[in-house]
Write a protein that holds these residues in place. Structure first.
Motif, PDB file in Angstrom:
ATOM      1  N   MET A 113      -6.171  -6.460  -3.676  1.00 54.61           N
ATOM      2  CA  MET A 113      -5.701  -5.617  -2.874  1.00 54.61           C
ATOM      3  C   MET A 113      -7.305  -5.783  -1.657  1.00 54.61           C
ATOM      4  O   MET A 113      -6.951  -6.201  -0.508  1.00 54.61           O
TER       5      MET A 113
ATOM      6  N   ASP B 213       1.140  -1.271  -0.050  1.00 50.31           N
ATOM      7  CA  ASP B 213      -0.077  -0.056   0.190  1.00 50.31           C
ATOM      8  C   ASP B 213       0.820   1.147   0.344  1.00 50.31           C
ATOM      9  O   ASP B 213       0.961   1.889  -0.471  1.00 50.31           O
TER      10      ASP B 213
ATOM     11  N   ASN C 136      -9.065   0.004   4.192  1.00 51.42           N
ATOM     12  CA  ASN C 136      -7.854   0.345   3.471  1.00 51.42           C
ATOM     13  C   ASN C 136      -8.992  -0.082   2.215  1.00 51.42           C
ATOM     14  O   ASN C 136      -8.772  -0.372   1.231  1.00 51.42           O
TER      15      ASN C 136
ATOM     16  N   GLN D 165      -9.763   1.366  -1.349  1.00 51.72           N
ATOM     17  CA  GLN D 165      -9.137   0.491  -2.582  1.00 51.72           C
ATOM     18  C   GLN D 165     -10.213   0.765  -3.952  1.00 51.72           C
ATOM     19  O   GLN D 165      -9.599   0.984  -5.060  1.00 51.72           O
TER      20      GLN D 165
ATOM     21  N   TRP E 162      -9.146   3.321  -6.439  1.00 56.39           N
ATOM     22  CA  TRP E 162      -8.346   2.916  -7.300  1.00 56.39           C
ATOM     23  C   TRP E 162      -8.616   2.245  -8.952  1.00 56.39           C
ATOM     24  O   TRP E 162      -8.143   1.731  -9.442  1.00 56.39           O
TER      25      TRP E 162
ATOM     26  N   GLY F 130      -0.752   2.559   4.029  1.00 54.54           N
ATOM     27  CA  GLY F 130       0.179   1.633   4.179  1.00 54.54           C
ATOM     28  C   GLY F 130       1.046   1.827   5.106  1.00 54.54           C
ATOM     29  O   GLY F 130       1.368   0.095   6.262  1.00 54.54           O
TER      30      GLY F 130
ATOM     31  N   TRP G 191       2.457   1.826  -3.518  1.00 54.23           N
ATOM     32  CA  TRP G 191       1.474   2.311  -4.208  1.00 54.23           C
ATOM     33  C   TRP G 191       1.110   3.615  -3.681  1.00 54.23           C
ATOM     34  O   TRP G 191       0.835   3.919  -5.233  1.00 54.23           O
TER      35      TRP G 191
ATOM     36  N   ASP H 231      -7.573  -8.101   1.568  1.00 52.51           N
ATOM     37  CA  ASP H 231      -7.542  -7.476   2.862  1.00 52.51           C
ATOM     38  C   ASP H 231      -8.795  -8.282   3.613  1.00 52.51           C
ATOM     39  O   ASP H 231      -8.643  -8.331   4.731  1.00 52.51           O
TER      40      ASP H 231
ATOM     41  N   GLN I  79      -2.646   7.125   0.456  1.00 51.38           N
ATOM     42  CA  GLN I  79      -2.727   5.238   0.827  1.00 51.38           C
ATOM     43  C   GLN I  79      -1.053   5.675   1.412  1.00 51.38           C
ATOM     44  O   GLN I  79      -0.993   3.694   1.772  1.00 51.38           O
TER      45      GLN I  79
END
Length: 111
Positions: free
Chosen positions: A91, A8, A73, A77, A80, A45, A11, A95, A41
């Motif tokens: 991701m 994370d 998280n 996501q 994204w 992360g 990214w 999770d 993020q």
């Protein structure tokens, strides 16, 4: 969680450094500036990674915090999906698997 948090953070750093993403959709090309989400993020992360270290140390608070952070998280996501749908899907799946592992055998310790 240490690995997930590191991914994370990397990214997020990539989103900060390369902040314009071009998405081609049904209505033409869209250009998104994702710097702000990159910072979210990156910070999330780092916190997830540190929480993973707390889990390795056996901290019970880290378990509760980990579940909360992973839920956040997974929701973040979704942002994204236009930029990298496969990454976001993977991701979210990670999770969910980690949340399951943190909750499946949860027993309260008697103190």
């Amino acid at each position: 969680m240490v690995i997930l948090g590191s991914l994370d953070a990397i990214w997020g750093l990539a989103a900060i450094l390369n902040d314009e993403v071009v998405v081609v959709g049904g209505h033409g090309a869209l250009i998104f500036d994702i710097t702000t989400w990159g910072w979210f993020q990156l910070i999330l992360g780092a916190v997830i990674g540190l929480t993973g270290l707390g889990l390795l140390a056996g901290n019970e608070v880290a378990r509760v915090l980990g579940i909360a952070l992973l839920a956040i998280n997974a929701v973040l996501q979704v942002v994204w999906f236009p930029a990298a749908p496969l990454w976001a899907f993977l991701m979210i799946a990670l999770d969910v698997v980690i949340i399951y592992q943190l909750t499946v055998n949860w027993t309260e310790r008697e103190g």
